[in-house]
Write an enzyme that holds these catalytic residues in place. Structure first.
Site, short mmCIF file in Angstrom:
data_model
loop_
_atom_site.label_atom_id
_atom_site.label_comp_id
_atom_site.label_asym_id
_atom_site.label_seq_id
_atom_site.Cartn_x
_atom_site.Cartn_y
_atom_site.Cartn_z
N GLN A 255 46.92 47.75 60.41
CA GLN A 255 45.86 47.57 59.43
C GLN A 255 44.50 47.90 60.03
O GLN A 255 43.67 48.55 59.40
CB GLN A 255 45.88 46.14 58.90
CG GLN A 255 44.95 45.91 57.74
CD GLN A 255 45.27 46.83 56.58
OE1 GLN A 255 46.40 46.91 56.15
NE2 GLN A 255 44.29 47.56 56.09
N HIS A 258 42.87 51.39 60.04
CA HIS A 258 42.44 52.06 58.80
C HIS A 258 40.96 52.39 58.80
O HIS A 258 40.56 53.49 58.41
CB HIS A 258 42.76 51.18 57.58
CG HIS A 258 44.07 51.53 56.95
ND1 HIS A 258 44.32 52.76 56.41
CD2 HIS A 258 45.20 50.81 56.77
CE1 HIS A 258 45.55 52.80 55.91
NE2 HIS A 258 46.11 51.62 56.14
N HIS A 415 39.88 40.22 4.17
CA HIS A 415 41.15 40.13 4.90
C HIS A 415 42.20 39.44 4.02
O HIS A 415 43.35 39.84 3.99
CB HIS A 415 40.96 39.32 6.20
CG HIS A 415 40.35 40.10 7.31
ND1 HIS A 415 39.08 40.61 7.25
CD2 HIS A 415 40.85 40.47 8.54
CE1 HIS A 415 38.81 41.26 8.39
NE2 HIS A 415 39.87 41.19 9.18
#
Lengths: 425, 425
Positions: A255, A258, A415
């Site tokens: 990691q 990176h 409605h």
């Protein structure tokens, strides 16, 4: 990596803090790039490519001849690896397709949900020294399964005006035909607004440097969807006495290499384990070509020691790691207790690297604590789920009163009338 | 509503254009409100409530006694309707839970995906004249199915310092205990940042006025997830000769009464049908209490006449309507061809109103063309899907070369080493 022994809970927030991200300056620099591309189209893209990538291109789109040349340049064993990874990613993502399931919520009321591809998607693949062809697979495979009709890929050209052959090979492997040699914010702008030859897409995916990230954030405010907010990559490894320190150290370093802003965290069950891992990290980091980057990332990184398994769970959930490696004996039962993470790697033989490349899960994951509300990229990311419903006259009769009463109470008379008019003679 | 007969395709973009949204001014007004709440917490919330809602409150949180009083105020037939709607919504959303399915992508490599609730979510429910208790159900039911541990609901108080009883009744019906009398941008800020008594949430849902919408957009840039970008509500009705003009007109008006910025579109198969619907709209609009709003919305609205069924499909997909009503004889076969819409209502007895309230589908849908890339709210909106994987040593051996070759090609040596170290003696 500093070691913190049994830190009190009141210190957790501080120990689990991530390096802060402040991109207002970036946003101010990226905005004019977006505006230029929006206003001038491909002319502006060419200008920015010359300025930022140092290359003048006659044509932005990769040609059939270039695809063929790239294929010839990729070693056979890398081709085989790419195809194997593609197969596994396909296998894992294909089952995510949700079948249509019709539900009769009441007699005569049929409702269902149907997944349909997002028609036009754009993928951004960073260039530079490390060509992230694996991301082409991680985004291209689910786009292909979803059936996205138009998949555009942008990646910056090198000084010779080329995209790394492995990126082009991977693009071909997942059926992507439209690849453009465009990088940075100008690539995001080209896909968000469209240009003379590049189609405007509805959703943009992929990692990138801070300019790309800022550009994605900006266009998302204009209605273009993006995969998820971005942040530096990170891993949390939880290790008990059964964890070989050399394995744990290697996972932390994978990691750390990176980027200098990566964060790696170890939660260890004992001080002796913490020290053994620390020693292994110091030994192994010397072996790495990206040693300087890894060492810088280790500055943001910490080792927390706690003996209580319950604390493991609480620390993990409090951090919400992008990647979580459970290098413990009871990996499955600890895994059951995790409720916030991007992707979880169980046991001593599941390094994050396998998920980064080839086991089949996606490597585009929520970082920076976004795992609290976001999921990693999956087939879901490339589809819209549309609801459908069909009522018979009897079905409408069955629900008539419910709808009319509710609509009247919400003071939405029209409605209500849309139902009642259907029963007027 | 103007009628356009067989408009050429070159005119479609213009005819299907939505009213533009420009909220930069709003953003500038909302930013200081967010900053105040972030800095001063509940003191600021109280100040804004006094200023914007015109009421001074001792306590923001709704008490048990207030819930009880509200329950006594709601009519029995409305309670029954709310409970029926809740049941249907539950039935439709519960099946969206994705079971864990383990995939062995290669021998010894097990991968799976698990849905877990977003721990803390915030729901915003507008107040004002029309109390949107239906939205409490649409957001509260999936939150309950997902198992979100903390569900916070904010809704503005009226001048007497109360929230409409139907909103409180619906909240209780879906198990929401934490309801706060806070409206506007200050409510979004309170949920995004947390205050002394209001927990910080990870995702915010719900409709609202333009201030609320702008506030949601702003906090989403700070890492709080939101349901989806907002825009004015809209419907497209497609009608052939079998459609009764009075039904079609009623459906158009049900959308038009939402707000002056609503857009209603009719695609009619003949000029005579278009005229008949137009006449019905003019007749029925006179009957509405919200006549003025509906009439204003009709100004943004259009009738397109085309005889070709293929054009129906292309117009629908070009517009990407939030709501789509297919009031045609071959509703199911036309529905099969739709690939961009929020929710689709099939046949002559499926008015949008049933989906707005009670059929079971969700009414929180992508509008303003966002249906091209976004789905409506569903159970998915309240969960994260976390991937898991576990490899045996043999599994790692099977994939070893693939990972090592790819990692080396991406020049990520530590990624490669994380695998190879596990085979060093």
């Amino acid at each position: 990596m500093n070691i913190y022994i049994n830190p009190p809970r009141s210190d957790w927030d501080q120990l689990l803090a991530r390096p802060s991200m402040n991109n207002q300056q970036l946003v101010d620099r990226v905005k004019p790039i977006l505006a230029e591309v929006k206003a001038k189209g491909e002319v502006a893209v060419h200008e920015f490519t010359a300025r930022f990538d140092g290359v003048v291109l006659d044509q932005l789109q990769v040609t059939e001849a270039e695809f063929e040349a790239a294929e010839a340049l990729v070693e056979e064993k890398l081709k085989a690896a790419i195809l194997q990874a593609k197969e596994n990613i396909h296998r894992f993502h294909a089952v995510q397709w949700e079948p249509v399931q019709e539900i009769e919520t009441m007699p005569g009321i049929a409702c269902w949900r149907k997944s349909l591809p997002i028609e036009k998607v754009g993928l951004y693949i960073p260039g530079g020294t490390a060509p992230l062809f694996s991301t082409v697979l991680m985004l291209g495979v689910p786009a292909q399964i979803a059936g996205c009709q138009e998949v555009v890929l942008c990646s910056p050209p090198n000084r010779e005006g080329n995209i790394h052959p492995a990126i082009l090979y991977a693009a071909q492997a997942v059926g992507i035909q439209r690849v453009y040699k465009i990088g940075g914010a100008q690539a995001i702008a080209a896909m968000a607004y469209g240009t003379e030859s590049i189609p405007q897409v509805y959703k943009i995916f992929g990692p990138g440097n801070t300019y790309v990230t800022a550009a994605k954030q900006l266009v998302s405010q204009e209605g273009v969807a993006i995969d998820m907010p971005a942040g530096p990559s990170e891993v949390m490894v939880v290790a008990d006495e059964t964890a070989p320190p050399s394995f744990v150290a290697a996972d932390l370093l994978a990691q750390a290499e990176h980027g200098v802003d990566s964060q790696v965290m170890l939660v260890a069950q004992s001080e002796s384990l913490a020290q053994a891992v620390q020693a292994e990290v110091e030994r192994q980091v010397q072996l790495l070509p990206r040693k300087k980057i890894a060492q810088a990332a280790l500055e943001n990184s910490r080792i927390l020691v706690t003996e209580r398994t319950d604390d493991f769970v609480d620390i993990i959930n409090a951090y919400a790691p992008e990647h979580l490696i459970l290098s413990v004996e009871d990996d499955l039962s600890l895994g059951e207790k995790i409720h916030t993470a991007g992707s979880v790697f169980l046991g001593h033989y599941t390094p994050e690297s396998v998920g980064d490349y080839a086991s089949g899960t996606n490597h585009t994951l929520p970082t920076h604590g976004y795992a609290r509300a976001y999921s990693g990229v999956s087939l879901d990311s490339f589809v819209k789920k549309i609801t459908f419903q069909k009522l018979s006259k009897e079905g409408l009769e069955n629900i008539r009163q419910t709808v009319e009463v509710m609509a009247a109470a919400e003071q939405l008379e029209a409605h209500k009338r849309a139902v009642s008019v259907r029963f007027e003679s």
